[in-house]
Motif scaffolding. Structure first.
Motif, PDB file in Angstrom:
ATOM      1  N   ASP A   1       0.831  -1.212   0.000  1.00 35.72           N
ATOM      2  CA  ASP A   1       0.000   0.000   0.000  1.00 35.72           C
ATOM      3  C   ASP A   1       0.863   1.259   0.000  1.00 35.72           C
ATOM      4  OD1 ASP A   1      -2.396  -1.599   2.204  1.00 35.72           O
ATOM      5  OD2 ASP A   1      -2.326  -1.533  -0.005  1.00 35.72           O
ATOM      6  N   GLY A   2       1.972   1.214  -0.713  1.00 30.80           N
ATOM      7  CA  GLY A   2       2.852   2.372  -0.826  1.00 30.80           C
ATOM      8  C   GLY A   2       3.784   2.570   0.343  1.00 30.80           C
ATOM      9  N   GLU A   3       3.697   1.738   1.362  1.00 31.00           N
ATOM     10  CA  GLU A   3       4.552   1.884   2.548  1.00 31.00           C
ATOM     11  C   GLU A   3       5.712   0.898   2.466  1.00 31.00           C
ATOM     12  OE1 GLU A   3       4.258   1.419   7.427  1.00 31.00           O
ATOM     13  OE2 GLU A   3       2.459   1.378   6.176  1.00 31.00           O
ATOM     14  N   ILE A   4       6.909   1.399   2.755  1.00 31.42           N
ATOM     15  CA  ILE A   4       8.107   0.556   2.719  1.00 31.42           C
ATOM     16  C   ILE A   4       8.440   0.093   4.126  1.00 31.42           C
ATOM     17  CG2 ILE A   4      10.564   0.478   2.149  1.00 31.42           C
ATOM     18  CD1 ILE A   4      10.064   2.645   0.082  1.00 31.42           C
ATOM     19  N   MET A   5       8.686  -1.198   4.274  1.00 27.46           N
ATOM     20  CA  MET A   5       9.071  -1.730   5.579  1.00 27.46           C
ATOM     21  C   MET A   5      10.105  -2.830   5.383  1.00 27.46           C
ATOM     22  SD  MET A   5       5.615  -3.924   6.414  1.00 27.46           S
ATOM     23  CE  MET A   5       4.590  -2.564   5.848  1.00 27.46           C
ATOM     24  N   HIS A   6      10.954  -3.011   6.374  1.00 27.48           N
ATOM     25  CA  HIS A   6      11.926  -4.091   6.350  1.00 27.48           C
ATOM     26  C   HIS A   6      11.270  -5.360   6.877  1.00 27.48           C
ATOM     27  CE1 HIS A   6      14.699  -0.656   6.137  1.00 27.48           C
ATOM     28  NE2 HIS A   6      15.567  -1.514   5.614  1.00 27.48           N
ATOM     29  N   VAL A   7      11.472  -6.469   6.175  1.00 28.59           N
ATOM     30  CA  VAL A   7      10.946  -7.764   6.601  1.00 28.59           C
ATOM     31  C   VAL A   7      12.053  -8.799   6.451  1.00 28.59           C
ATOM     32  CG1 VAL A   7       8.575  -7.192   5.906  1.00 28.59           C
ATOM     33  CG2 VAL A   7      10.062  -8.403   4.311  1.00 28.59           C
ATOM     34  N   CYS A   8      11.866  -9.948   7.098  1.00 30.55           N
ATOM     35  CA  CYS A   8      12.769 -11.069   6.887  1.00 30.55           C
ATOM     36  C   CYS A   8      11.956 -12.290   6.496  1.00 30.55           C
ATOM     37  CB  CYS A   8      13.633 -11.351   8.116  1.00 30.55           C
ATOM     38  SG  CYS A   8      12.729 -11.982   9.539  1.00 30.55           S
TER      39      CYS A   8
END
Length: 444
Positions: free
Chosen positions: A101-108
Motif C-alpha cells: 500500500d505504498g509503505e516501505i518496511m523491512h521484513v525477513c
C-alpha cells in the motif's frame, strides 16, 4: 499432507505472535498449506493452500518486494539455490524491503528444513521497528556520558541511572518544598537462571530483551530501568501513574498468558506509590513494591493456573476411549513429521503415554502404552544422569514456562548405554492449560 488440525492450531498459536505469515511446504510436490497470516498481509489475499510453492513465492516477490531488492530476493528464493542452502544449513534468512500500500518496511523471510528432509517451513516477519530502534539506539550510544547510564543489552537506563534518580527524588522528598507524585513497579523474570543453565546465556539474553520490550510497551510514559540481571524498576508518572492499577493488571495477564502458551517471558511484578508525609525515603516505596513483586513471583511459580497437570497417583481414573483416540490421532500426526528418533506423546491429564515401537524394541520397554511413564523411563536413565532427568520432568509437570534442553544416557535392551537429546513441545487446550507433552529423542 494430512496433519492433525489440532497440531496446526497449536503451532500457529505459538508462532502467530512472532511472525506475520507461515507456510508448511512439501518439497517434492510443491504443495503448501498456510498456517496463518497477520492483518498486515490481509490485503494480499494470500491463498490458504496451493500446489507450486516456489512459483507462488516468486510471484509474490514480484508483487511486493522493493524494486531495488527484487533481483537479490529472486536469486535467493530460486528453488535449487534455496534447497541447496537448506540442505547445508537447515535454515535460510533473507532480509529485504517490502512495499505494501505504498509503505516501505523491512521484513525477513525465514526458511527451515524439517527433520524429515521432505518439508520446509516458510515464515515472514515485519522487522521495521527493530531497524528504527537500532538507528535510535546508535544515535544514543554516540554520547559517552549517556552510554554510562544505559544498559548495553536492552538499551534502557541502567542501575547507575537508577541510583542517580533515587538520589534526586530523595532530595525532593526531604526538602518538603513539593510533594512528588509517582509510583514504583518492580519486575523480575521468572526462571531466568533455569534458562541460562539449560539453554545457554544467549537464550537468557533474549528473555531479558523480550521482557524489557513487554514492560516498556505497557508503561509508555514512564522510565524503565534495568536494576539487576533479571530485575527492572518502573517509575510511574503521568497517565501511567493515573492508570497504574489497570496497567499492572495488564502486565500480570500478559505474563500469565505467556506462561500458559509458552510464547514469551513470565514477569513477576509488584507496585507501590509514594505516600506524602508518610514515606521518608524512596527506599520505603521500593521495599513495598519489591515485597509485592516477590509475593506475585510465588503465585506464578505455584502454577495455580496450570491446575490441569497432575500425576496419575492423585486419581484412579483411567483414560477414556475418546481421549485414547485423540492421543492416537495426535501421535500419528507427530510420527508423520518427526523423521528419525524415538517418539513419545503424553496426555498430561491422565499421565498416559504412547511410545514408538523403535523405543520398545531398542530399550525393552514393557509396552507402547503406559501410565506414569516418567517413573518407568527413569529406570532406564544412567544413574549419573537421573537427577537432571527428574528435574526436567518436574519442570513440565509444574508448568514451568521453559522446556528443558538436556542430554542424557539411557540403557538399551542389551545393557549398553546410548546418549539421547530430547526435543520436547507442549500442546495446550482451549483454555491455555498444557494438555499434551510430546517429543523426539534423538541418538547422539
Amino acid at each position: 499432507m494430512n496433519i492433525d488440525n489440532l497440531v496446526f492450531d497449536q503451532v500457529a498459536n505459538t508462532l502467530a505472535k512472532q511472525f506475520d505469515s507461515m507456510y508448511y511446504v512439501e518439497i517434492e510436490s510443491g504443495n503448501f498449506i498456510e498456517f496463518f497470516h497477520s492483518e498486515m498481509l490481509s490485503g494480499l489475499n494470500l491463498p490458504e493452500q496451493g500446489n507450486d510453492f516456489f512459483s507462488f513465492l516468486s510471484e509474490q516477490a514480484k508483487r511486493t518486494v522493493h524494486p531495488d531488492d527484487l533481483d537479490y530476493v529472486l536469486n535467493l528464493i530460486d528453488r535449487e539455490k534455496l534447497l541447496g542452502k537448506l540442505a547445508d544449513n537447515n535454515s535460510s534468512l533473507i532480509v529485504f524491503r517490502f512495499v505494501l500500500d505504498g509503505e516501505i518496511m523491512h521484513v525477513c523471510h525465514f526458511s527451515i528444513m524439517c527433520d524429515d528432509k521432505k518439508h520446509i517451513l516458510g515464515c515472514i516477519k515485519n522487522i521495521e521497528s527493530e531497524f528504527l530502534d537500532r538507528e535510535e539506539q546508535e544515535n544514543i550510544l554516540q554520547s559517552a556520558e549517556r552510554l554510562a547510564r544505559l544498559d548495553e543489552l536492552t538499551g534502557i537506563k541502567n542501575k547507575n541511572a537508577f541510583s542517580e534518580y533515587v538520589k534526586e527524588i530523595d532530595e525532593v522528598i526531604n526538602s518538603r518544598d513539593t510533594e512528588p507524585v509517582f509510583g514504583v513497579v518492580m519486575c523480575d523474570i521468572n526462571d531466568l537462571k533455569r534458562i541460562n543453565d539449560t539453554r545457554g546465556h544467549s537464550f537468557g539474553d533474549e528473555a531479558i530483551q523480550s521482557a524489557c520490550r513487554m514492560i516498556c510497551e505497557i508503561y509508555e510514559e514512564s522510565v524503565v530501568y534495568r536494576v539487576g540481571g533479571d530485575e527492572f524498576a518502573v517509575i510511574l508518572t503521568g497517565d501511567d501513574f493515573v492508570n497504574r492499577e489497570s496497567l499492572l493488571e495488564m502486565l500480570k495477564k500478559e505474563s500469565e498468558t505467556n506462561g500458559r502458551y509458552r510464547t514469551g517471558p513470565v514477569v513477576a511484578c509488584g507496585m507501590a506509590k509514594y505516600n506524602p508525609g508518610v514515606d521518608r525515603s524512596f527506599q520505603e516505596i521500593y521495599n513495598r513494591a519489591d515485597g509485592r513483586m516477590y509475593a506475585n513471583k510465588n503465585e506464578l511459580k505455584s502454577g495455580n493456573y496450570l491446575g490441569g497437570i497432575r500425576k496419575r497417583e492423585e486419581s484412579n481414573e483411567m483414560i477414556p476411549d475418546d481421549r485414547m483416540r485423540k492421543l492416537n490421532r495426535l501421535y500419528g500426526a507427530l510420527h508423520t513429521v518427526a523423521g528419525d528418533g524415538y517418539i513419545f506423546l503424553t496426555d498430561l491429564k491422565y499421565n498416559f503415554s504412547r511410545w514408538s515401537l523403535s523405543a520398545i524394541n531398542d530399550f525393552g520397554l514393557p509396552t507402547d502404552y503406559m501410565y506414569n511413564v516418567e517413573d518407568i523411563w527413569k529406570n532406564y536413565v544412567h544413574p549419573e544422569d537421573v537427577a537432571k532427568y527428574v528435574e526436567a520432568v518436574e519442570s513440565v509437570l509444574e508448568g514451568t514456562p521453559v522446556l528443558y534442553s538436556i542430554t542424557y544416557r539411557a540403557r538399551k535392551a542389551d545393557g549398553t548405554y546410548i546418549t539421547l537429546k530430547p526435543r520436547g513441545f507442549i500442546l495446550n487446550d482451549s483454555k491455555g492449560v498444557p494438555e499434551y507433552f510430546g517429543g523426539i529423542m534423538l541418538p547422539q
